[in-house]
Write a protein that holds these residues in place. Structure first.
Motif, PDB file in Angstrom:
ATOM      1  N   ASN A 169       2.972   9.627  -4.564  1.00 13.41           N
ATOM      2  CA  ASN A 169       2.557  10.546  -5.498  1.00 13.41           C
ATOM      3  C   ASN A 169       0.981  10.770  -5.170  1.00 13.41           C
ATOM      4  O   ASN A 169       0.545  11.429  -6.126  1.00 13.41           O
ATOM      5  CB  ASN A 169       2.941  10.262  -6.894  1.00 13.41           C
ATOM      6  N   LYS A 170       0.474   9.887  -4.304  1.00 12.98           N
ATOM      7  CA  LYS A 170      -0.890  10.255  -4.216  1.00 12.98           C
ATOM      8  C   LYS A 170      -1.234  10.997  -3.004  1.00 12.98           C
ATOM      9  O   LYS A 170      -0.667  11.098  -1.891  1.00 12.98           O
ATOM     10  CB  LYS A 170      -1.707   8.900  -4.104  1.00 12.98           C
ATOM     11  N   SER A 171      -2.529  11.652  -2.811  1.00 11.37           N
ATOM     12  CA  SER A 171      -2.849  12.472  -1.711  1.00 11.37           C
ATOM     13  C   SER A 171      -3.615  11.408  -0.942  1.00 11.37           C
ATOM     14  O   SER A 171      -4.762  11.142  -1.525  1.00 11.37           O
ATOM     15  CB  SER A 171      -3.162  13.800  -2.188  1.00 11.37           C
ATOM     16  N   LEU A 172      -3.337  11.134   0.376  1.00 10.63           N
ATOM     17  CA  LEU A 172      -4.354  10.040   0.995  1.00 10.63           C
ATOM     18  C   LEU A 172      -4.938  11.164   2.340  1.00 10.63           C
ATOM     19  O   LEU A 172      -4.440  11.963   2.609  1.00 10.63           O
ATOM     20  CB  LEU A 172      -3.217   9.153   1.446  1.00 10.63           C
ATOM     21  N   GLY A 173      -5.915  10.253   2.688  1.00 10.94           N
ATOM     22  CA  GLY A 173      -6.554  10.886   4.059  1.00 10.94           C
ATOM     23  C   GLY A 173      -5.916  10.136   5.072  1.00 10.94           C
ATOM     24  O   GLY A 173      -5.023   9.283   5.057  1.00 10.94           O
ATOM     25  N   LEU A 174      -6.076  10.844   6.309  1.00  9.00           N
ATOM     26  CA  LEU A 174      -5.404  10.464   7.581  1.00  9.00           C
ATOM     27  C   LEU A 174      -5.656   8.746   7.769  1.00  9.00           C
ATOM     28  O   LEU A 174      -4.716   8.094   8.313  1.00  9.00           O
ATOM     29  CB  LEU A 174      -5.745  11.454   8.641  1.00  9.00           C
ATOM     30  N   LEU A 180       0.662  -1.091  -0.065  1.00  7.31           N
ATOM     31  CA  LEU A 180       0.020   0.024   0.073  1.00  7.31           C
ATOM     32  C   LEU A 180       0.812   1.093  -0.052  1.00  7.31           C
ATOM     33  O   LEU A 180       0.548   2.264  -0.571  1.00  7.31           O
ATOM     34  CB  LEU A 180      -1.105  -0.131   1.257  1.00  7.31           C
ATOM     35  N   ASP A 181       2.158   1.205   0.818  1.00  9.69           N
ATOM     36  CA  ASP A 181       2.735   2.268   0.874  1.00  9.69           C
ATOM     37  C   ASP A 181       3.594   2.646  -0.440  1.00  9.69           C
ATOM     38  O   ASP A 181       3.659   3.767  -0.993  1.00  9.69           O
ATOM     39  CB  ASP A 181       4.141   1.964   1.821  1.00  9.69           C
ATOM     40  N   LEU A 196       9.646  13.006   1.869  1.00  8.67           N
ATOM     41  CA  LEU A 196       9.550  14.287   0.893  1.00  8.67           C
ATOM     42  C   LEU A 196      10.020  13.586  -0.494  1.00  8.67           C
ATOM     43  O   LEU A 196       9.426  13.897  -1.682  1.00  8.67           O
ATOM     44  CB  LEU A 196      10.441  15.439   1.535  1.00  8.67           C
ATOM     45  N   VAL A 197      11.216  13.183  -0.650  1.00  8.63           N
ATOM     46  CA  VAL A 197      11.757  12.654  -1.788  1.00  8.63           C
ATOM     47  C   VAL A 197      10.767  11.911  -2.530  1.00  8.63           C
ATOM     48  O   VAL A 197      10.549  12.140  -3.929  1.00  8.63           O
ATOM     49  CB  VAL A 197      13.335  12.297  -1.915  1.00  8.63           C
ATOM     50  N   ASN A 198      10.342  10.818  -1.706  1.00  7.30           N
ATOM     51  CA  ASN A 198       9.568   9.885  -2.394  1.00  7.30           C
ATOM     52  C   ASN A 198       8.090  10.266  -2.487  1.00  7.30           C
ATOM     53  O   ASN A 198       7.104   9.560  -2.953  1.00  7.30           O
ATOM     54  CB  ASN A 198       9.707   8.470  -1.732  1.00  7.30           C
ATOM     55  N   LYS A 199       7.754  11.466  -2.222  1.00 13.12           N
ATOM     56  CA  LYS A 199       6.215  11.987  -2.032  1.00 13.12           C
ATOM     57  C   LYS A 199       5.487  10.976  -1.599  1.00 13.12           C
ATOM     58  O   LYS A 199       4.531  10.411  -1.931  1.00 13.12           O
ATOM     59  CB  LYS A 199       6.027  12.201  -3.575  1.00 13.12           C
ATOM     60  N   LYS A 200       5.798  10.755  -0.131  1.00  9.95           N
ATOM     61  CA  LYS A 200       4.794   9.936   0.666  1.00  9.95           C
ATOM     62  C   LYS A 200       4.004  10.635   1.351  1.00  9.95           C
ATOM     63  O   LYS A 200       4.345  11.676   1.887  1.00  9.95           O
ATOM     64  CB  LYS A 200       5.704   9.092   1.630  1.00  9.95           C
ATOM     65  N   ALA A 201       3.037  10.151   1.649  1.00  5.98           N
ATOM     66  CA  ALA A 201       1.795  10.872   2.488  1.00  5.98           C
ATOM     67  C   ALA A 201       2.145  10.508   3.961  1.00  5.98           C
ATOM     68  O   ALA A 201       2.311   9.240   4.093  1.00  5.98           O
ATOM     69  CB  ALA A 201       0.584  10.548   2.040  1.00  5.98           C
ATOM     70  N   THR A 202       2.204  11.423   4.653  1.00  8.33           N
ATOM     71  CA  THR A 202       2.748  10.922   6.121  1.00  8.33           C
ATOM     72  C   THR A 202       2.032  11.724   7.076  1.00  8.33           C
ATOM     73  O   THR A 202       1.317  12.771   6.777  1.00  8.33           O
ATOM     74  CB  THR A 202       4.273  11.280   6.459  1.00  8.33           C
ATOM     75  N   TYR A 203       1.986  11.606   8.355  1.00  9.52           N
ATOM     76  CA  TYR A 203       1.183  12.275   9.396  1.00  9.52           C
ATOM     77  C   TYR A 203       1.673  13.820   9.037  1.00  9.52           C
ATOM     78  O   TYR A 203       0.876  14.563   9.053  1.00  9.52           O
ATOM     79  CB  TYR A 203       1.425  11.695  10.843  1.00  9.52           C
ATOM     80  N   THR A 226       6.217   8.930  14.811  1.00 13.73           N
ATOM     81  CA  THR A 226       7.524   9.527  15.378  1.00 13.73           C
ATOM     82  C   THR A 226       8.678   9.541  14.320  1.00 13.73           C
ATOM     83  O   THR A 226       9.343  10.282  13.692  1.00 13.73           O
ATOM     84  CB  THR A 226       8.220   8.850  16.362  1.00 13.73           C
ATOM     85  N   ASP A 227       8.837   8.213  13.442  1.00 13.49           N
ATOM     86  CA  ASP A 227       9.525   8.176  12.341  1.00 13.49           C
ATOM     87  C   ASP A 227       9.260   9.042  11.177  1.00 13.49           C
ATOM     88  O   ASP A 227      10.429   9.539  10.647  1.00 13.49           O
ATOM     89  CB  ASP A 227       9.274   6.447  11.863  1.00 13.49           C
ATOM     90  N   ASP A 228       8.226   9.233  11.169  1.00 14.88           N
ATOM     91  CA  ASP A 228       7.658  10.395   9.785  1.00 14.88           C
ATOM     92  C   ASP A 228       8.427  11.775  10.211  1.00 14.88           C
ATOM     93  O   ASP A 228       8.804  12.524   9.473  1.00 14.88           O
ATOM     94  CB  ASP A 228       6.418  10.420   9.663  1.00 14.88           C
ATOM     95  N   ILE A 229       8.274  11.862  11.512  1.00 12.90           N
ATOM     96  CA  ILE A 229       8.534  13.404  12.023  1.00 12.90           C
ATOM     97  C   ILE A 229      10.223  13.449  12.025  1.00 12.90           C
ATOM     98  O   ILE A 229      10.876  14.434  11.460  1.00 12.90           O
ATOM     99  CB  ILE A 229       8.087  13.537  13.638  1.00 12.90           C
ATOM    100  N   LEU A 230      10.613  12.390  12.576  1.00 12.30           N
ATOM    101  CA  LEU A 230      12.114  12.303  12.521  1.00 12.30           C
ATOM    102  C   LEU A 230      12.644  12.343  11.229  1.00 12.30           C
ATOM    103  O   LEU A 230      13.798  13.019  10.965  1.00 12.30           O
ATOM    104  CB  LEU A 230      12.748  11.005  13.204  1.00 12.30           C
ATOM    105  N   ASP A 231      12.133  11.772  10.099  1.00  5.26           N
ATOM    106  CA  ASP A 231      12.727  11.912   8.892  1.00  5.26           C
ATOM    107  C   ASP A 231      12.819  13.552   8.267  1.00  5.26           C
ATOM    108  O   ASP A 231      13.665  13.807   7.460  1.00  5.26           O
ATOM    109  CB  ASP A 231      11.503  11.208   8.010  1.00  5.26           C
ATOM    110  N   LEU A 232      11.876  14.217   8.896  1.00  7.66           N
ATOM    111  CA  LEU A 232      11.916  15.634   8.595  1.00  7.66           C
ATOM    112  C   LEU A 232      12.904  16.569   9.604  1.00  7.66           C
ATOM    113  O   LEU A 232      13.260  17.445   8.961  1.00  7.66           O
ATOM    114  CB  LEU A 232      10.550  16.028   8.583  1.00  7.66           C
TER     115      LEU A 232
END
Ligand code: IPE
Ligand code: IPE
Ligand code: MG
Ligand code: MG
Ligand code: MG
Length: 311
Positions: A182-187, A176-177, A258-265, A237-243
């Protein structure tokens, strides 16, 4: 208390020195992993080298520590679950090697080292991941390990890990990931991906600790609930630390999402709201442990560690 590993890490009045607890448990897991990696003489030397390279690169060992801590929380013997905890770490390490491949997140740095495919080539990285996955199940099913665990529980543990790392678990989440790029996903969709790709293995680690310790079903249910909340807190937290976290500390590339255009929290609700959500998940995880006594304190500390960690 004699049944548990970390007498070092415990102070006299049942308070634990959590830093010491982490250190002792990490060392125990690292020592055990070293004994489990097939030696050069009994396998392909190249495979020995690449398995050793990724496994011993200094991961946090959160999942195996959770398995040990869950066994302790249920009043069991952490040593019984140790080889199984290491098998979980092998599955996790395999998932990282494949996650970094050019066809997936295409990352060059992992655990502070060049990724497996950068050092050994893509073919060997794929095979190293495959080797770690299959070897984990050899450990779980081999009579050499975990002989204290009754047969029916051992079978259940094998099923738990297969389920959590497979189609309705980590692999399902990774699919799924990949598809979500490149897609915009909901929470809700992101939460589902997080729960599958990361939460399932974390939850299974805790359940496996509980099952190995012959916890009662209601205890296993409570541990599962704790694990599900912890898994979400961990991936947010992993998504936050990525930034936010420096690459030198994380040991993996900054801004990979960001590079992979992943939707994250953080991309959907922002960093502050994500931190709040992660904290709420930790609080829910802690509530799930209400019926456990001080033997579950390491699990309580581990819940906070999940969001307060710097890498
Ligand atoms: C990274 O896991 C992969 C995710 C599920 C986010 P960890 O952050 O536990 O990685 P290591 O094991 O410490 O390297
Ligand atoms: C990966 O999530 C989860 C896995 C199943 C390996 P990420 O892709 O966010 O993990 P990192 O950031 O590369 O460790
Ligand atoms: Mg990924
Ligand atoms: Mg990744
Ligand atoms: Mg990440």
């Amino acid at each position: 208390m004699t049944k548990n590993l970390p007498n070092r890490g415990k102070t006299g009045d049942n308070q634990i020195d959590f830093a010491e607890y982490l250190k002792v448990h990490r060392q125990t897991i690292n020592d055990c992993l070293l004994t489990l990696i097939p030696p050069e003489s009994t396998s392909s030397p190249a495979l020995h080298t690449s398995m050793h390279y990724s496994l011993m690169a200094g991961g946090k060992r959160l999942r195996p520590i959770l398995a040990l801590a869950a066994a302790e929380a249920a009043g069991g013997d952490a040593r019984t679950v140790l080889p199984f905890a290491c098998a979980i770490e092998m599955v996790h390490t395999y998932s990282l090697i494949h996650d970094d491949l050019p066809a997936m997140d295409n990352d060059d740095l992992r655990r502070g080292r060049p990724t497996s495919h950068k050092v050994f080539g893509e073919g060997m990285a794929i095979l190293t991941g495959d080797a770690l996955l299959t070897y984990a199940f050899l450990i779980l099913s081999s009579p050499h390990y975990g002989s204290d665990i009754p047969f029916h529980n051992r079978l259940r543990i094998i099923e738990e890990l297969a389920h959590a790392s497979g189609i309705e678990g980590m692999i399902g989440g990774q699919v799924l990931d990949l598809d979500a790029q490149n897609k915009s996903l909901g929470l809700d969709e992101v939460a589902r991906i997080h729960s599958l790709k990361t939460g399932c293995l974390i939850k299974a680690s805790i359940r496996i600790g509980g099952i190995a310790a012959e916890a009662r079903e209601n205890e296993i249910e409570a541990l599962s609930e704790y694990g599900a909340h912890l898994g979400l807190a961990f991936q947010i937290t992993d998504d936050i630390l990525d930034l936010e976290a420096p690459e030198e500390i994380m040991g993996k590339p900054k801004n990979s999402d960001l590079v992979n255009k992943k939707a994250t929290y953080p991309t959907i609700i922002g960093i502050e709201a994500s931190k709040k959500k992660a904290q709420e998940s930790v609080e829910k995880a802690l509530s799930s442990l209400y019926a456990f006594d001080h033997q579950a304190d390491p699990l309580r500390h581990l819940a906070w560690y999940t969001i307060k960690r710097e890498k």
